[in-house]
Design a protein around this motif. Structure first.
Motif, PDB file in Angstrom:
ATOM      1  N   ILE A  94       0.833  -1.202   0.000  1.00  0.00           N
ATOM      2  CA  ILE A  94       0.000   0.000   0.000  1.00  0.00           C
ATOM      3  C   ILE A  94       0.868   1.252   0.000  1.00  0.00           C
ATOM      4  O   ILE A  94       0.629   2.215  -0.751  1.00  0.00           O
ATOM      5  N   ASN A  95       1.907   1.262   0.829  1.00  0.00           N
ATOM      6  CA  ASN A  95       2.793   2.434   0.894  1.00  0.00           C
ATOM      7  C   ASN A  95       3.538   2.648  -0.411  1.00  0.00           C
ATOM      8  O   ASN A  95       3.807   3.789  -0.813  1.00  0.00           O
ATOM      9  N   SER A  96       3.888   1.555  -1.087  1.00  0.00           N
ATOM     10  CA  SER A  96       4.658   1.692  -2.327  1.00  0.00           C
ATOM     11  C   SER A  96       3.835   2.334  -3.444  1.00  0.00           C
ATOM     12  O   SER A  96       4.389   2.901  -4.385  1.00  0.00           O
ATOM     13  N   THR A  97       2.518   2.259  -3.356  1.00  0.00           N
ATOM     14  CA  THR A  97       1.674   2.917  -4.360  1.00  0.00           C
ATOM     15  C   THR A  97       1.650   4.428  -4.179  1.00  0.00           C
ATOM     16  O   THR A  97       1.286   5.158  -5.102  1.00  0.00           O
ATOM     17  N   GLY A  98       2.001   4.899  -2.977  1.00  0.00           N
ATOM     18  CA  GLY A  98       1.972   6.335  -2.690  1.00  0.00           C
ATOM     19  C   GLY A  98       0.576   6.875  -2.470  1.00  0.00           C
ATOM     20  O   GLY A  98       0.385   8.087  -2.377  1.00  0.00           O
ATOM     21  N   ALA A  99      -0.418   5.985  -2.345  1.00  0.00           N
ATOM     22  CA  ALA A  99      -1.805   6.436  -2.246  1.00  0.00           C
ATOM     23  C   ALA A  99      -2.090   7.192  -0.956  1.00  0.00           C
ATOM     24  O   ALA A  99      -2.828   8.194  -0.968  1.00  0.00           O
ATOM     25  N   ILE A 100      -1.515   6.733   0.158  1.00  0.00           N
ATOM     26  CA  ILE A 100      -1.765   7.406   1.437  1.00  0.00           C
ATOM     27  C   ILE A 100      -1.173   8.808   1.410  1.00  0.00           C
ATOM     28  O   ILE A 100      -1.822   9.795   1.785  1.00  0.00           O
ATOM     29  N   GLU A 101       0.058   8.923   0.943  1.00  0.00           N
ATOM     30  CA  GLU A 101       0.703  10.237   0.846  1.00  0.00           C
ATOM     31  C   GLU A 101      -0.080  11.149  -0.090  1.00  0.00           C
ATOM     32  O   GLU A 101      -0.315  12.325   0.222  1.00  0.00           O
ATOM     33  N   ALA A 102      -0.498  10.613  -1.236  1.00  0.00           N
ATOM     34  CA  ALA A 102      -1.237  11.425  -2.207  1.00  0.00           C
ATOM     35  C   ALA A 102      -2.583  11.858  -1.646  1.00  0.00           C
ATOM     36  O   ALA A 102      -3.026  12.994  -1.865  1.00  0.00           O
ATOM     37  N   GLY A 103      -3.254  10.951  -0.909  1.00  0.00           N
ATOM     38  CA  GLY A 103      -4.557  11.279  -0.345  1.00  0.00           C
ATOM     39  C   GLY A 103      -4.474  12.402   0.674  1.00  0.00           C
ATOM     40  O   GLY A 103      -5.284  13.339   0.644  1.00  0.00           O
ATOM     41  N   ILE A 104      -3.496  12.333   1.564  1.00  0.00           N
ATOM     42  CA  ILE A 104      -3.346  13.394   2.563  1.00  0.00           C
ATOM     43  C   ILE A 104      -2.883  14.683   1.888  1.00  0.00           C
ATOM     44  O   ILE A 104      -3.318  15.784   2.248  1.00  0.00           O
ATOM     45  N   GLY A 105      -2.013  14.556   0.885  1.00  0.00           N
ATOM     46  CA  GLY A 105      -1.583  15.745   0.144  1.00  0.00           C
ATOM     47  C   GLY A 105      -2.747  16.423  -0.551  1.00  0.00           C
ATOM     48  O   GLY A 105      -2.834  17.657  -0.580  1.00  0.00           O
ATOM     49  N   LYS A 106      -3.665  15.635  -1.107  1.00  0.00           N
ATOM     50  CA  LYS A 106      -4.858  16.179  -1.763  1.00  0.00           C
ATOM     51  C   LYS A 106      -5.723  16.930  -0.764  1.00  0.00           C
ATOM     52  O   LYS A 106      -6.209  18.042  -1.040  1.00  0.00           O
ATOM     53  N   ALA A 107      -5.930  16.319   0.403  1.00  0.00           N
ATOM     54  CA  ALA A 107      -6.736  16.979   1.434  1.00  0.00           C
ATOM     55  C   ALA A 107      -6.097  18.279   1.882  1.00  0.00           C
ATOM     56  O   ALA A 107      -6.780  19.284   2.124  1.00  0.00           O
ATOM     57  N   THR A 108      -4.762  18.290   1.954  1.00  0.00           N
ATOM     58  CA  THR A 108      -4.045  19.492   2.355  1.00  0.00           C
ATOM     59  C   THR A 108      -4.250  20.615   1.343  1.00  0.00           C
ATOM     60  O   THR A 108      -4.460  21.783   1.707  1.00  0.00           O
ATOM     61  N   LYS A 109      -4.194  20.278   0.056  1.00  0.00           N
ATOM     62  CA  LYS A 109      -4.371  21.297  -0.984  1.00  0.00           C
ATOM     63  C   LYS A 109      -5.786  21.848  -0.982  1.00  0.00           C
ATOM     64  O   LYS A 109      -6.014  23.034  -1.203  1.00  0.00           O
ATOM     65  N   ILE A 110      -6.762  20.973  -0.727  1.00  0.00           N
ATOM     66  CA  ILE A 110      -8.152  21.427  -0.722  1.00  0.00           C
ATOM     67  C   ILE A 110      -8.408  22.411   0.415  1.00  0.00           C
ATOM     68  O   ILE A 110      -9.066  23.446   0.244  1.00  0.00           O
ATOM     69  N   PHE A 111      -7.868  22.101   1.592  1.00  0.00           N
ATOM     70  CA  PHE A 111      -8.138  22.921   2.766  1.00  0.00           C
ATOM     71  C   PHE A 111      -6.932  23.759   3.192  1.00  0.00           C
ATOM     72  O   PHE A 111      -6.941  24.329   4.277  1.00  0.00           O
ATOM     73  N   GLY A 112      -5.913  23.808   2.314  1.00  0.00           N
ATOM     74  CA  GLY A 112      -4.653  24.438   2.688  1.00  0.00           C
ATOM     75  C   GLY A 112      -4.758  25.859   3.170  1.00  0.00           C
ATOM     76  O   GLY A 112      -3.994  26.294   4.022  1.00  0.00           O
ATOM     77  N   ARG A 113      -5.687  26.627   2.632  1.00  0.00           N
ATOM     78  CA  ARG A 113      -5.814  28.024   3.044  1.00  0.00           C
ATOM     79  C   ARG A 113      -7.010  28.245   3.962  1.00  0.00           C
ATOM     80  O   ARG A 113      -7.318  29.368   4.322  1.00  0.00           O
ATOM     81  N   LYS A 114      -7.725  27.214   4.270  1.00  0.00           N
ATOM     82  CA  LYS A 114      -8.870  27.310   5.166  1.00  0.00           C
ATOM     83  C   LYS A 114      -8.399  26.912   6.552  1.00  0.00           C
ATOM     84  O   LYS A 114      -8.494  25.754   6.957  1.00  0.00           O
ATOM     85  N   GLU A 115      -7.903  27.883   7.271  1.00  0.00           N
ATOM     86  CA  GLU A 115      -7.184  27.613   8.505  1.00  0.00           C
ATOM     87  C   GLU A 115      -8.046  26.952   9.578  1.00  0.00           C
ATOM     88  O   GLU A 115      -7.542  26.245  10.437  1.00  0.00           O
ATOM     89  N   LEU A 116      -9.356  27.188   9.529  1.00  0.00           N
ATOM     90  CA  LEU A 116     -10.221  26.589  10.537  1.00  0.00           C
ATOM     91  C   LEU A 116     -10.414  25.097  10.307  1.00  0.00           C
ATOM     92  O   LEU A 116     -10.865  24.382  11.191  1.00  0.00           O
TER      93      LEU A 116
END
Length: 465
Positions: A94-116
């Motif tokens: 699972i880790n070798s696919t990078g899916a977990i890292e990509a998923g959290i990175g995606k969530a970060t970009k979506i809410f990156g400027r929404k500090e609350l």
């Protein structure tokens, strides 16, 4: 003449265990031999019968027994070791696919400027990783995402580190189905892995809520008064190094979504199997094997890449697997020398008269101390649960409560101990001294410990003997 003083260092875990094996071997020549009568419960557990202890002919262990006990321990723990290696292999894929890292990175970009949203959302994501699979080394790539992001938003490096580390560590401390801690400990105690999940789920919600509130309060104070930051001076020095480009985070794709779907469905099926079908180690190992295979296929890995990733993931847990076998050798020596029941009888005599509330919280303190010397959650479980579980039977406390005491003991100590390699690596990446982190996080640790003690006390009513 060399006048330099040798710096004290904590012995390697293997060294500690071998010393305990040697000590136990010596005890077989000193401690009287004895046994309890046992019985098998309706759910298949073998338990000792209180009040049936009686002395038997001694059987002291020799040098040959000392050196063969690790082999016997590995053989005796073969199913548990195989379980750990299979789970490690599945997560390697699972880790070798990078899916977990990509998923959290995606969530970060979506809410990156929404500090609350970013602090609670991302801490919940890391907390879910902690409670389900003990997310630890997997957090390391995220520090170089969250530290620059938080500093750019007007916070500090400690806020960025806390989102990742405290989120995952609090989740691990309140593990629900984490196979490397609670799951393994329950297996060693002859309890179904995943049992008590509702109770542990409530604890997870409480601990995560407290941890998130702690980080948010600190972050708001730093945003309002930057000089109030615990690492204000350090951030001025390290700002250029810490605010480097983090754009190389893997882009989230449909394949990543498919991998996360496989993982989520697999975990859901595992929980259902444990609760509804009474699944045990072999069935749970099957689910993780399927997660690894189908997750690799969903992630677009070739057959050789799946195999290599599985091997690499299993290899990462060889250390823990051997600790489990070596720790079992301690029990083998004590059992063959017929002193394990003598030790349990003496411990029950000393502790059995204590109120159960004091007994279970004393177990928590003991587990806190042991974790400092044996930071591996798997090794810690293998070392303590085979002794603590039958002791619980003798003093009239449910084995589930012993598992919970172990869970909080290893989770809370690992939160701050310098023997935790991931913590020290994380602090190094952030440029934060351990002493400053300890000063910052100590109030949270105290609160989490109190929550753990209260939960253990309540657990005495939830899990009767």
């Amino acid at each position: 003449m060399n006048n330099k003083k040798r710096k004290f260092s904590i012995p390697h875990t293997y060294t500690i265990i071998f010393c305990i094996i040697l000590f136990m071997t010596i005890l077989t020549w000193i401690v009287p031999s004895g046994v309890f009568d046992t019985m098998e419960t309706d759910d298949g557990r073998t338990v000792v019968i209180p009040g049936t202890y009686h002395e038997v002919e001694s059987n002291p262990q020799g040098i040959d027994d000392f050196f063969t006990s690790p082999i016997k321990g590995i053989i005796d723990a073969a199913e548990t070791i195989a379980f750990v290696l299979i789970v490690g292999g599945a997560f390697g894929v699972i880790n070798s696919t990078g899916a977990i890292e990509a998923g959290i990175g995606k969530a970060t970009k979506i809410f990156g400027r929404k500090e609350l949203f970013i602090i609670p959302l991302c801490m919940i994501l890391f907390g879910l990783g902690g409670t389900t699979f003990g997310m630890c080394e997997e957090t390391l790539p995220f520090y170089m995402i969250f530290i620059p992001l938080m500093m750019a938003l007007g916070y500090d490096s400690l806020t960025g580190l806390s989102i990742v580390y405290i989120g995952a560590a609090a989740g691990t401390c309140a593990s629900t189905v984490n196979p490397f801690s609670v799951g393994l400990a329950q297996s060693l105690a002859e309890l179904p892995p995943g049992s008590g999940i509702v109770y542990r789920g409530i604890i997870w919600v409480i601990m995560m809520t407290v941890s998130i509130a702690f980080v948010i309060m600190y972050a708001r104070r730093v945003k309002k008064i930057p000089e109030a930051s615990t690492v204000y001076a350090l951030d001025q020095i390290n700002r250029e190094k810490l605010q480097k480009d983090s754009s190389n985070v893997k882009k989230f794709t449909k394949r990543d979504g498919a991998v996360l779907l496989v993982f989520g469905v697999g975990m859901a099926v595992m929980v259902w199997g444990v609760l509804a079908k009474g699944w045990y180690t072999q069935e749970i190992s099957m689910i993780f094997m399927m997660i690894g295979v189908f997750g690799g296929i969903a992630g677009g890995l070739k057959q050789d890449e799946i195999a290599d990733a599985f091997i690499a993931g299993s290899k990462d847990l060889i250390y823990a697997a051997l600790v489990i076998g070596l720790a079992r050798a301690i029990i083998i020596i004590a059992q063959d020398g017929k002193i394990i029941d003598t030790i349990l009888n003496a411990a029950a005599g000393m502790l059995g008269g204590l109120p159960k509330t004091i007994f279970i919280n004393l177990m928590l303190i003991i587990q806190n101390i042991i974790c400092f010397f044996v930071p591996s959650s798997s090794g810690h479980a293998a070392l303590t649960i085979p002794i603590m579980a039958p002791l619980a039977d003798l003093v009239g406390v449910s084995r589930q409560n012993i598992i919970t005491a172990y869970q909080f003991g290893t989770g809370i100590t690992s939160f701050i101990t310098p023997t935790n390699g991931v913590l020290m690596a994380s602090l190094t990446m952030a440029g934060i001294p351990w002493t400053k982190f300890l000063k910052f996080v100590l109030p949270l640790i105290i609160v989490l410990w109190v929550i753990g003690a209260v939960a253990l006390t309540i657990g005495l009513q939830i899990f009767p003997t």
